[in-house]
Design a protein around this motif. Structure first.
Motif, mmCIF file in Angstrom:
data_model
loop_
_atom_site.group_PDB
_atom_site.id
_atom_site.type_symbol
_atom_site.label_atom_id
_atom_site.label_comp_id
_atom_site.label_asym_id
_atom_site.label_seq_id
_atom_site.Cartn_x
_atom_site.Cartn_y
_atom_site.Cartn_z
ATOM 1 N N PHE A 177 0.818 -1.218 0.000
ATOM 2 C CA PHE A 177 0.000 0.000 0.000
ATOM 3 C C PHE A 177 0.854 1.273 0.000
ATOM 4 C CE2 PHE A 177 -2.601 -3.394 1.733
ATOM 5 C CZ PHE A 177 -3.724 -3.296 0.932
ATOM 6 N N ARG A 178 2.055 1.175 -0.608
ATOM 7 C CA ARG A 178 2.902 2.351 -0.816
ATOM 8 C C ARG A 178 2.793 2.770 -2.268
ATOM 9 N NH1 ARG A 178 8.281 -0.555 1.290
ATOM 10 N NH2 ARG A 178 7.779 -1.614 -0.649
ATOM 11 N N MET A 179 2.936 4.052 -2.531
ATOM 12 C CA MET A 179 2.824 4.527 -3.902
ATOM 13 C C MET A 179 3.833 3.790 -4.786
ATOM 14 S SD MET A 179 3.296 8.354 -5.481
ATOM 15 C CE MET A 179 2.250 9.231 -4.370
ATOM 16 N N ASP A 180 3.351 3.286 -5.918
ATOM 17 C CA ASP A 180 4.188 2.560 -6.857
ATOM 18 C C ASP A 180 4.915 3.590 -7.739
ATOM 19 O OD1 ASP A 180 5.179 1.274 -9.096
ATOM 20 O OD2 ASP A 180 3.523 -0.168 -9.195
ATOM 21 N N VAL A 181 6.239 3.688 -7.591
ATOM 22 C CA VAL A 181 6.955 4.756 -8.291
ATOM 23 C C VAL A 181 6.963 4.567 -9.806
ATOM 24 C CG1 VAL A 181 8.396 5.633 -6.419
ATOM 25 C CG2 VAL A 181 9.141 3.630 -7.696
ATOM 26 N N ASN A 182 6.904 3.321 -10.253
ATOM 27 C CA ASN A 182 6.821 3.113 -11.706
ATOM 28 C C ASN A 182 5.506 3.650 -12.234
ATOM 29 O OD1 ASN A 182 9.317 1.886 -11.943
ATOM 30 N ND2 ASN A 182 8.477 -0.117 -11.342
ATOM 31 N N ALA A 183 4.455 3.367 -11.503
ATOM 32 C CA ALA A 183 3.138 3.869 -11.903
ATOM 33 C C ALA A 183 3.122 5.398 -11.849
ATOM 34 C CB ALA A 183 2.063 3.296 -10.985
ATOM 35 N N LEU A 184 3.815 5.961 -10.873
ATOM 36 C CA LEU A 184 3.887 7.421 -10.769
ATOM 37 C C LEU A 184 4.598 7.996 -11.994
ATOM 38 C CD1 LEU A 184 3.605 10.125 -9.198
ATOM 39 C CD2 LEU A 184 5.795 9.598 -8.102
ATOM 40 N N ASN A 185 5.737 7.402 -12.328
ATOM 41 C CA ASN A 185 6.474 7.864 -13.511
ATOM 42 C C ASN A 185 5.618 7.823 -14.763
ATOM 43 O OD1 ASN A 185 9.058 8.794 -12.830
ATOM 44 N ND2 ASN A 185 9.705 6.696 -12.335
ATOM 45 N N GLN A 186 4.889 6.744 -14.911
ATOM 46 C CA GLN A 186 4.015 6.585 -16.085
ATOM 47 C C GLN A 186 2.936 7.660 -16.113
ATOM 48 O OE1 GLN A 186 2.409 2.672 -16.095
ATOM 49 N NE2 GLN A 186 3.850 1.942 -17.659
ATOM 50 N N ALA A 187 2.322 7.861 -14.960
ATOM 51 C CA ALA A 187 1.228 8.836 -14.881
ATOM 52 C C ALA A 187 1.748 10.241 -15.198
ATOM 53 C CB ALA A 187 0.594 8.803 -13.496
ATOM 54 N N ILE A 188 2.943 10.538 -14.732
ATOM 55 C CA ILE A 188 3.535 11.853 -14.988
ATOM 56 C C ILE A 188 3.838 12.033 -16.482
ATOM 57 C CG2 ILE A 188 5.657 13.194 -14.645
ATOM 58 C CD1 ILE A 188 5.559 12.405 -11.716
ATOM 59 N N LYS A 189 4.377 10.978 -17.057
ATOM 60 C CA LYS A 189 4.705 11.017 -18.484
ATOM 61 C C LYS A 189 3.446 11.323 -19.299
ATOM 62 C CE LYS A 189 7.694 7.954 -21.230
ATOM 63 N NZ LYS A 189 7.962 6.498 -21.119
ATOM 64 N N GLN A 190 2.390 10.624 -18.942
ATOM 65 C CA GLN A 190 1.130 10.803 -19.663
ATOM 66 C C GLN A 190 0.629 12.242 -19.519
ATOM 67 O OE1 GLN A 190 -1.858 8.086 -18.341
ATOM 68 N NE2 GLN A 190 -3.187 8.485 -20.097
ATOM 69 N N CYS A 191 0.756 12.756 -18.311
ATOM 70 C CA CYS A 191 0.322 14.121 -18.015
ATOM 71 C C CYS A 191 1.092 15.119 -18.881
ATOM 72 C CB CYS A 191 0.543 14.393 -16.528
ATOM 73 S SG CYS A 191 0.450 16.111 -16.029
ATOM 74 N N GLN A 192 2.400 14.921 -18.943
ATOM 75 C CA GLN A 192 3.237 15.850 -19.704
ATOM 76 C C GLN A 192 2.966 15.749 -21.198
ATOM 77 O OE1 GLN A 192 6.875 14.503 -17.920
ATOM 78 N NE2 GLN A 192 7.040 16.293 -16.579
#
Ligand SMILES: *Cc1c(COP(=O)(O)O)cnc(C)c1O
Length: 528
Positions: free
Chosen positions: A240-255
């Protein structure tokens, strides 16, 4: 023109009226001190009686049962007598209050408190310091600032850091998102939100936080005009910790969409699981993407003063802002909470110079007016209770108490894991445990949801123990939040026995088919 002698006669008349006026007999001052002392004694006696008879954390009363008792009260008809008013308050409040000091209160993050903090509360309330300006607070301003600086030294946010007390984690998180929003708008468009309001393309601002972070982030986004839709929910790993790979992906998509990574909110101690997001890794991602990095340590902040668990917060020093609730893991009364920022210049977002209160000239002269960095104006002197606790109990002992409940959580984990009919879905990171009763495994998920809701309702109705509930992946779970250093593993064993008892009772009755809640009447609690 009114004659002076008429005015004087009028004043004399008023003075004699005043003799009968109970306000003069009621004000907190030297003249009324004897009455005040008697009142304090009466309250302390009542608290003593209450603690004496209060075997359970809760009476089990339903709202509609208690509401009835309020219908007879006419607030336009004073009782004029402290003892009578205390008797009434006992009936309406103390009798059915929730007792966080009870070892079998295992529900929410509201903590039992050290008694020294209550003494400080009495003082601060008696003086009625308002801590927003120097000219209403004097030393209180320095006491708050000292607590802020003391916490900052543990956070290691650097020389430019500052902070301010808030009403709670919700307000601290709102401040974080406000500062982040205005900083990013200025960075990306040169726009000054404080003056001009939001820029045209504010919808490009996105906030990244894990799917189990606190709802106050969504609430802050809504209040700040960004809306829930601006919050991107990042998946978690199995702890239940933030998944950093998923975070990176989400950021990429945002950008790629041309949106702006406004802020990344990491949680140090999620409300349900106590999980701590990988702060150092997220800090690096925030730096790379130009995001504001906020750490919500409302719950996990207590780790700062533990002898052996500080390392769990490694990376927090990189935060642009931090939320800490002393009223959760520092054993302080509600409210006691603060917001911290790495670069104090950002606090100017909430500065407004009012001529009557905190004129610019006063700031230029170096007067420490705390309202220059708060979204509140009139504000309680909440720092004194923590100050007094640090001076009389000591930070180390407060930290040890937090470590003790963390240890208890690990013991409770082993206990629950050894129960065949209980499913536990995580190893405790801090002091919470999320689990559910599953019977012998033959009950379908939908019935298990009803079954676990029933268990919690029964516990609350009987009042022997209070536990919390939450949903994970749309399934109903039960939750222990351990914050009481007087709770022992045998208390936990007792509560687990009750959970199983109600679980089996549900399965054995035809409730599982009917789905009607069992309404066991509450036993009358005798009250001295
Ligand atoms: C409790 C909590 C909050 C909200 O804090 P309040 O003091 O209740 O306003 C925010 N974040 C987390 C992780 C919390 O546990």
């Amino acid at each position: 023109m009114v004659q002076l002698n008429v005015l004087l006669a009028d004043a004399q008349q008023q003075a004699s009226n005043h003799e009968a006026n109970s306000m003069l007999n009621s004000m907190f001052n030297k003249e009324n001190l004897d009455k005040f002392k008697i009142g304090v004694d009466q309250v302390v006696q009542l608290l003593a009686q209450t603690l004496d008879v209060q075997q359970k954390p809760f009476s089990g009363i339903f709202p509609h049962e208690l509401a009835k008792q309020f219908s007879d009260i006419d607030l336009n008809q004073p009782l004029f007598d402290i003892q009578e008013a205390l008797t009434e308050v006992t009936q309406l409040y103390l009798k059915d209050a929730v007792y966080f000091n009870n070892p079998r209160y295992l529900a929410h993050l509201n903590c039992p408190i050290v008694y020294q903090s209550i003494l400080a509360e009495l003082m601060a309330t008696a003086i009625n310091t308002a801590v927003e300006t120097w000219d209403q607070s004097g030393g209180a301003t320095f006491i708050e600032q000292s607590i802020v600086d003391w916490t900052l030294s543990k956070l290691a946010l650097g020389k430019q850091a500052d902070g301010v007390f808030t009403s709670g984690g919700t307000q601290s998180n709102l401040m974080a998102m406000l500062l982040a929003r205005d900083f990013q708008c200025q960075q990306h468009t040169g726009h000054i939100n404080k003056q001009q309001g939001l820029p045209q393309d504010f919808k490009r601002l996105k906030i990244f936080t894990s799917q189990v972070s606190h709802f106050s982030i969504q609430k802050a986004a809504a209040i700040l005009g960004l809306g829930y839709d601006s919050v991107v929910s990042v998946p978690c790993d199995e702890y239940f910790r933030m998944d950093v790979n998923a975070l990176n992906q989400a950021i990429k998509q945002c950008q790629q969409q041309g949106d702006i990574v406004m802020a990344i909110v990491a949680t140090a101690g999620t409300t349900d699981f106590g999980s701590i997001d990988p702060l150092a890794q997220i800090a690096a991602i925030a730096k790379q993407s130009g995001a504001w990095f906020h750490v919500d340590a409302a719950y996990g902040g207590g780790l700062l003063i533990t002898p052996n668990n500080k390392h769990k917060l490694a990376g927090i020093a990189c935060a642009d802002s931090v939320t800490i609730d002393y009223h959760k893991s520092f054993f302080q009364p509600v409210s006691c909470s603060a917001f911290f920022v790495k670069d104090k210049q950002h606090l100017s977002v909430v500065t407004y110079h009012a001529e009557y209160l905190n004129p610019l000239s006063q700031q230029q002269a170096g007067t420490p007016d705390l309202c220059n960095k708060s979204i509140q104006t009139t504000r309680r002197f909440d720092a004194l209770k923590l100050w007094f606790s640090l001076r009389t109990v000591g930070a180390k002992n407060l930290g040890l108490a937090f470590e003790q409940v963390m240890h208890l959580a690990r013991q409770a984990y082993l206990l629950l894991a050894s129960e065949a009919h209980i499913e536990i879905i995580h190893q405790p990171q801090l002091s919470t445990l999320v689990f559910r009763f599953i019977g012998d495994g033959s009950t379908c998920n939908q019935d298990l949801d009803e079954l676990n809701k029933f268990i919690r309702k029964q516990l609350s109705r009987q009042g022997d123990a209070l536990i919390a509930a939450t949903k994970v992946a749309d399934k109903q779970y039960l939750k222990f939040t351990l914050l009481n250093c007087t709770t022992t593993i045998s208390d936990i064993q007792h509560v687990v026995r009750l959970i199983k008892q109600y679980g089996y009772q549900y399965l054995a009755s035809d409730l599982a088919n009917q789905q009607t809640p069992l309404n066991t009447p509450v036993k009358e609690v005798s009250y001295g």
